[in-house]
Enzyme design. Structure first.
Site, PDB file in Angstrom:
ATOM      1  N   ARG A 238      26.271 -97.350  10.160  1.00 12.44           N
ATOM      2  CA  ARG A 238      27.475 -96.737   9.597  1.00 12.44           C
ATOM      3  C   ARG A 238      27.051 -95.567   8.706  1.00 12.44           C
ATOM      4  NH1 ARG A 238      28.104-102.258   9.487  1.00 12.44           N
ATOM      5  NH2 ARG A 238      29.840-103.055  10.761  1.00 12.44           N
ATOM      6  N   HIS A 354      27.923-106.016  13.807  1.00 17.12           N
ATOM      7  CA  HIS A 354      29.284-106.530  13.872  1.00 17.12           C
ATOM      8  C   HIS A 354      29.274-108.008  13.539  1.00 17.12           C
ATOM      9  CE1 HIS A 354      30.803-103.126  16.727  1.00 17.12           C
ATOM     10  NE2 HIS A 354      30.760-102.761  15.458  1.00 17.12           N
TER      11      HIS A 354
END
Length: 401
Positions: A238, A354
């Site tokens: 990210r 995730h």
């Protein structure tokens, strides 16, 4: 004997205070300076107490008697009117900002720094100016909605929803600590404009990826930004995780970057295997920023990471619009291509960090699949080199044609 208005008006101040009694504990206290205070004397649990009922003539004889009766009823019901008034006064002093600051202090230990900063920014920017000084127990749903509407008028609907969420958390904290009775934010369900979900723009076509990589290689911006741009597709973490990377977390000999759980969205530590190409970029960057805490320090201060918008701004300067490619889009790029190359979905999801809903499976993945992920990350870096070279061949053919 009960007082009359004439007696009260006729009473003259003396050198010593005097008391004019009306009955049932009510009397007028006349001070030497002429001040006149209504007071109610009563007993509660065997102890004598007094309660101020206001100043004459603002509080008339009739109103003073009404207040006395209210206080007598409270005593008969086992309620101490003095303690009740004190509690009400304290409640008025318990403002939304006071509770919110307590809540934020607790969250500083739990939230990732960027999440904490956003929570503080939303509350201090949009809520404190309108509701910060208000007693939290007195704030109404319409008042909160009016504050959130200000955010909506800016077109930032997601921020309005997130601010409402933070306000609700503050109210629930106030309830838990006995300083509010309910969370008024729940009354606004459906009152805000819905959030229109948009996906982060990403380039996934192999030829287009090659052109993007070639463009990045030719970027002439700041060396720190160039390095971040080159590492973004290789690591596909990210954007916030990339820009806040610290040298202490990176082991180039082991070819690993271990991100602490406090900075991860899912609050769990994450390992990023470093391909040879990524290690090479980091080694070239280390002489420039190695003395800083951050791998990508801000241009203004080495004690802060690079700007949140630095990579996106660089992509715009390269000619890629926000609807075409974003910093977050490198994750979608890697996910799409790796799935098309038949890498196991578990490996890809694990590398994307995730959440794994099955806790047993998640623990198994984390403990046993690092070697497989290292192979995947190196293969991915090699694939990007192939796409970059292919773009160069196409460019040369176009120039020669």
């Amino acid at each position: 004997m009960a007082l009359t208005e004439l007696e009260i008006r006729s009473a003259r101040a003396t050198e010593k205070p005097i008391k004019l009694f009306d009955g049932d504990g009510l009397y007028l206290f006349v001070q030497p300076n002429g001040g006149r205070w209504w007071r109610f004397k009563y007993r509660f649990h065997g102890k004598e107490r007094e309660l101020s009922l206001g100043v004459y003539p603002e509080v008339s004889l009739k109103l003073a008697r009404t207040r006395r009766e209210d206080a007598r009823r409270a005593v008969a019901q086992g309620i101490d009117p003095s303690a009740e008034r004190k509690a009400a006064k304290e409640a008025r002093q318990v403002t939304f900002e006071l509770i919110a600051e307590e809540w934020l202090a607790l969250q500083a230990k739990k939230l990732a720094p960027v999440t904490y900063d956003k929570a503080r920014w939303m509350l201090s920017t949009f809520i404190y100016p309108r509701l910060g000084s208000r007693p939290i127990a007195e704030i109404t749903a319409p008042e909160l909605l009016a504050a959130l509407r200000v955010i909506e008028t800016r077109g930032t609907h997601e921020t309005a929803h997130r601010t409402k969420q933070r306000v609700g958390q503050v109210f629930r904290y106030a309830i838990a600590t006995g300083r509010a009775e309910r969370d008024i934010s729940v009354d606004l369900r459906g009152a805000l404009a819905p959030i229109v979900t948009t996906h982060h723009a990403a380039i996934t076509d192999p030829i287009a990826i090659g052109h993007l990589l070639r463009a990045i290689d030719g970027y002439s911006g700041q060396p720190v930004t160039v390095a971040a741009l080159k590492l973004a597709p290789l690591m596909f973490v990210r954007p916030g995780e990339l820009r806040q990377a610290e040298w202490s977390e990176i082991n180039m000999d082991a070819a690993e970057w271990r991100i602490p759980g406090g900075r991860m969205k899912m609050r769990e530590a994450h390992i990023v295997p470093l391909a040879k190409q990524a290690v090479e970029i980091l080694r070239d960057l280390q002489p420039l920023t190695g003395r800083s805490r951050y791998v990508f320090p801000s241009l203004r201060s080495r004690d802060r990471p690079m700007s949140e918008n630095a990579i996106n701004a660089a992509l715009r300067r390269l000619g890629y619009g926000h609807e075409e490619m974003t910093a977050h889009g490198f994750r979608a790029m890697a996910s799409t291509c790796l799935n098309e190359q038949d890498w196991h979905p578990d490996l890809i999801e694990l590398q994307l960090a995730h959440a794994e809903r099955n806790k047993v499976r998640a623990a198994y993945n984390r403990s046993t699949r690092l070697a497989d992920r290292k192979k995947m990350m190196q293969a991915w870096a090699d694939h990007l080199d192939t796409l970059r070279a292919g773009a160069q061949v196409i460019q040369l053919r176009r120039q020669s044609g």
